[in-house]
Design a protein around this motif. Structure first.
Motif, short mmCIF file in Angstrom:
data_model
loop_
_atom_site.label_atom_id
_atom_site.label_comp_id
_atom_site.label_asym_id
_atom_site.label_seq_id
_atom_site.Cartn_x
_atom_site.Cartn_y
_atom_site.Cartn_z
N GLY A 1 0.82 -1.20 0.00
CA GLY A 1 0.00 0.00 0.00
C GLY A 1 0.84 1.24 0.00
N GLU A 2 0.26 2.37 0.42
CA GLU A 2 1.04 3.60 0.51
C GLU A 2 1.06 4.15 1.91
N PRO A 3 1.70 3.55 2.81
CA PRO A 3 1.92 2.12 2.82
C PRO A 3 1.00 1.49 3.84
N THR A 4 0.50 0.32 3.56
CA THR A 4 -0.30 -0.43 4.52
C THR A 4 0.63 -1.31 5.34
N ILE A 5 0.47 -1.31 6.64
CA ILE A 5 1.43 -2.05 7.47
C ILE A 5 0.79 -3.20 8.23
N ALA A 6 -0.50 -3.36 8.17
CA ALA A 6 -1.15 -4.48 8.85
C ALA A 6 -1.71 -5.44 7.81
N ARG A 7 -1.71 -6.70 8.12
CA ARG A 7 -2.15 -7.69 7.14
C ARG A 7 -3.62 -7.52 6.74
N ASP A 8 -4.42 -6.97 7.63
CA ASP A 8 -5.83 -6.79 7.26
C ASP A 8 -6.08 -5.43 6.64
N GLY A 9 -5.03 -4.66 6.40
CA GLY A 9 -5.19 -3.36 5.78
C GLY A 9 -5.74 -2.30 6.70
N SER A 10 -5.82 -2.56 8.01
CA SER A 10 -6.49 -1.63 8.91
C SER A 10 -5.63 -0.45 9.32
N THR A 11 -4.32 -0.55 9.18
CA THR A 11 -3.44 0.52 9.63
C THR A 11 -2.66 1.05 8.45
N ARG A 12 -2.94 2.29 8.09
CA ARG A 12 -2.29 2.86 6.92
C ARG A 12 -1.38 4.02 7.32
N GLY A 13 -0.33 4.18 6.57
CA GLY A 13 0.49 5.35 6.69
C GLY A 13 0.18 6.30 5.55
N ASP A 14 1.03 7.25 5.35
CA ASP A 14 0.83 8.20 4.28
C ASP A 14 2.11 8.35 3.48
N THR A 15 2.41 9.57 3.13
CA THR A 15 3.69 9.93 2.55
C THR A 15 4.08 11.25 3.20
N CYS A 16 4.75 12.13 2.50
CA CYS A 16 5.20 13.40 3.08
C CYS A 16 4.80 14.55 2.17
N HIS A 17 4.84 15.74 2.71
CA HIS A 17 4.59 16.92 1.88
C HIS A 17 5.27 18.12 2.51
N LEU A 18 5.66 19.09 1.66
CA LEU A 18 6.22 20.34 2.16
C LEU A 18 5.91 21.48 1.20
N ASP A 19 5.75 22.67 1.77
CA ASP A 19 5.48 23.89 1.02
C ASP A 19 6.41 24.98 1.52
N VAL A 20 6.93 25.79 0.61
CA VAL A 20 7.84 26.86 0.96
C VAL A 20 7.52 28.10 0.15
N VAL A 21 7.51 29.27 0.81
CA VAL A 21 7.48 30.56 0.13
C VAL A 21 8.60 31.42 0.72
N ASP A 22 9.18 32.30 -0.09
CA ASP A 22 10.23 33.16 0.43
C ASP A 22 9.91 34.63 0.20
N ARG A 23 10.78 35.50 0.72
CA ARG A 23 10.55 36.94 0.68
C ARG A 23 10.59 37.51 -0.73
N TRP A 24 11.17 36.75 -1.68
CA TRP A 24 11.28 37.23 -3.05
C TRP A 24 10.11 36.82 -3.92
N GLY A 25 9.24 35.95 -3.40
CA GLY A 25 8.08 35.52 -4.16
C GLY A 25 8.22 34.17 -4.84
N ASN A 26 9.27 33.40 -4.51
CA ASN A 26 9.42 32.04 -5.02
C ASN A 26 8.56 31.07 -4.20
N VAL A 27 8.00 30.07 -4.85
CA VAL A 27 7.07 29.15 -4.19
C VAL A 27 7.36 27.72 -4.64
N VAL A 28 7.31 26.78 -3.69
CA VAL A 28 7.52 25.36 -3.99
C VAL A 28 6.47 24.53 -3.26
#
Length: 613
Positions: free
Chosen positions: A409-436
């Motif tokens: 899964g993304e990712p499933t860690i229990a055999r019955d699929g009952s416990t799931r994890g996720d992934t990661c995310h990040l967002d950044v803005v700076d004083r000059w107006g750049n965005v990620v």
């Protein structure tokens, strides 16, 4: 608005002028902010923070993982970097058939694709950053070498797969079961071999001389043409380890696959909605499904619909089913399959599909014909599973998910699929107006064995391919799997305004839609929109082995209340009520119309954080 009339939020929405970083882990956010404080721009900060995420959230992503990002320079045009690694040259339908497999395993070495995350960070740094490789690496190296607090979810994940590690993946046991025991939550945890790998890359970068560009290229060569690629190829060729099929298999990935791979910079897919331009990845990711979903909702005049009502949840869920049916049938690597994206995103097509929404929950949704041709079918085995699930629903029988093996899964860690994890995310803005906006994922500790000389795992994204030939998502040499990773950038009058996203596999875009409605349509602030109760449908073909579908399924947080839940059930939805703060892990960073910088992060999971000044 007076202080007394401001809505209560779990945390303040941050507002400042120097820079903002929001991510799924406080250490990554603070590392990115340290870069901004030291004069780096948003791209430098995103690279440093993303590399820290690879270390401190090993159950959710890793140095060998995948990475799509959407970003914009101040005064420039938005762009997408595709860090989704491709399938090995040896990955063909015939190769899997010869092994007696009717699917790509969800774990192990057969599911490995080229690790794209590290190369994408380097590409972002080279094109748009200002710092040297060693400087952005030092935060991740420090945590891997000196230790970091192992969050409870990571400790739980290790505990869930400890037996598998001890029995089948000894290199993972050596790495994640120090002294043979599951580590305690929030204990200091070290990854010394990973630290050594990163330090060696930093050393090779320094040895290239004072040129920043030469140092970045030296780091890229070390990973994709040097010692890292060689060790990956050797491990896949010499090891045969048990995967989710219950049998041992080696890997198809070679050093040549890494050498041949390059990061792709692309124009984003876009849609005009609510006076903004929303930018996403192409259909090699699921990003356009959010655009299709918003296009359907835009024609429903939701401005006078109250947030948190059954009427709104029903409208969002039913339009999601239509958008995801198209995703499941049409999307794939546009280099290798004909995806009619322009037609899928057209207003005429949205008008046509929107007419299919009824006051009651649909239990069977077909894809559309955006350019007049019939949609590609699903592979026969998956189509049969979907048909059986719909038939069971109509007959009043419960739909039981298929049994999942540990680590799937993304990712499933229990055999019955009952416990799931996720992934990661990040967002950044700076004083000059750049965005990620970036969504690193893959190479989860529970999904693939540790390469002992490198200290990290490989991505298992090939599980998203079909092994049957002739479909948009069919496996093929050097083809990109259709990923679920889906960062978002919102522009206003051509200028970047909001970077946002969330972990969550198939739910990533579903959780972003209510957030965007709350903020752009209903006028909530970033933190208020993140804190609001959320929901999603499971009426779609899971992108992960074993490809379940739950007809008319809807998950809603308990905070919606019994009246909303009752009305949804009356309309025919199969409602699962989850814990009050359980769905979504959104974060966001933004540039206000007055130039002030904003950020907010999700309280769910008790680890995401926004920092700024």
């Amino acid at each position: 608005m007076t202080p007394a009339s401001r809505p209560f939020t779990t945390r303040p929405e941050l507002v400042g002028t120097t820079g903002m970083v929001a991510s799924t882990h406080w250490l990554a956010s603070q590392s990115g902010m340290a870069v901004l404080e030291a004069g780096g721009n948003a791209f430098d900060a995103a690279v440093a923070a993303g590399l820290v995420l690879h270390v401190v959230e090993p159950h959710l992503n890793g140095l060998g993982g995948d990475l799509p990002l959407v970003a914009c320079t101040a005064g420039g045009d938005p762009f997408v970097l595709c860090g989704q690694g491709t399938a090995p040259a040896a990955a063909t339908p015939e190769a899997f058939a010869a092994l007696g497999l009717d699917h790509v395993p969800g774990t192990g070495l057969l599911a490995a694709v080229v690790p794209g995350a590290f190369g994408t960070w380097l590409d972002l740094l080279a094109r748009y950053g200002t710092w040297h490789v060693a400087d952005v690496l030092r935060y991740a190296i420090g945590y891997a070498r000196d230790g970091f607090p192992l969050i409870p979810q990571a400790a739980t994940t290790i505990g869930a797969v400890a037996h598998h590690f001890r029995s089948h993946w000894p290199t993972s046991a050596e790495t994640y079961l120090p002294d043979g025991a599951v580590p305690e939550p929030m204990s200091r945890f070290r990854l010394p071999v990973l630290a050594a790998t990163l330090e060696r890359i930093a050393d090779e970068s320094r040895a290239a001389g004072p040129s920043r560009e030469a140092g970045i290229e030296a780091a890229r060569r070390a990973f994709y043409e040097g010692f890292v690629a060689e060790e990956i190829g050797r491990f896949c060729a010499t090891q045969s380890l048990v995967d989710s099929t219950g049998h041992a298999h080696g890997g198809l990935l070679t050093a040549d696959d890494l050498t041949a791979w390059r990061v792709r910079e692309e124009a984003p897919a876009t849609l005009e909605v609510a006076g903004r331009t929303v930018a996403k990845t192409g259909p090699w990711g699921q990003g356009p499904v959010l655009l299709q979903h918003l296009a359907l909702l835009t024609g429903m005049d939701l401005a006078d619909t109250r947030p948190g009502t059954a009427e709104l949840v029903h409208a969002v869920v039913e339009t999601a089913k239509l958008a995801y049916a198209d995703r499941d049938h049409w999307y794939g690597d546009p280099d290798r399959t004909d995806v009619p994206l322009e037609a899928l995103l057209s207003s005429a097509y949205a008008d046509e599909r929107r007419r299919l929404v009824s006051p009651d929950a649909a239990d069977d949704v077909a894809p559309g014909s955006p350019d007049g041709r019939p949609a590609p079918p699903l592979p026969p085995a998956v189509a049969e599973r979907v048909a059986a699930a719909v038939a069971a629903r109509r007959a009043g029988r419960s739909v039981s998910p298929a049994t999942r093996a540990a680590g799937v899964g993304e990712p499933t860690i229990a055999r019955d699929g009952s416990t799931r994890g996720d992934t990661c995310h990040l967002d950044v803005v700076d004083r000059w107006g750049n965005v990620v906006s970036a969504t690193p994922s893959g190479a989860w500790l529970q999904s693939s064995p540790v390469i002992p000389t490198l200290g990290f795992q490989l991505p298992t994204r090939a599980q998203m391919f079909w092994v049957e030939d002739g479909f948009p998502g069919s496996v093929a040499p050097r083809k990109r799997p259709r990923t679920t990773l889906s960062p978002t950038l919102v522009l206003r009058d051509g200028r970047p305004e909001i970077a946002c996203g969330t972990p969550g596999g198939d739910q990533q875009d579903q959780w972003q839609v209510p957030f965007l409605l709350n903020h752009l349509v209903f006028g909530m602030g970033l933190q208020e929109a993140i804190d609001a109760p959320t929901f999603h449908t499971t009426h779609l073909v899971s992108s992960f082995d074993p490809r379940d579908l739950d007809p008319a399924g809807v998950h809603v947080e308990e905070r919606f209340g019994p009246e909303v839940v009752g009305e949804l059930r009356r309309r025919g939805h199969e409602v699962t009520v989850t814990a009050p703060w359980s769905l979504g892990r959104l974060s966001a960073a933004a540039i206000g119309h007055d130039g002030m910088l904003h950020a907010a992060a999700n309280p769910r999971g008790m680890q995401g954080y926004a920092v700024g000044r």
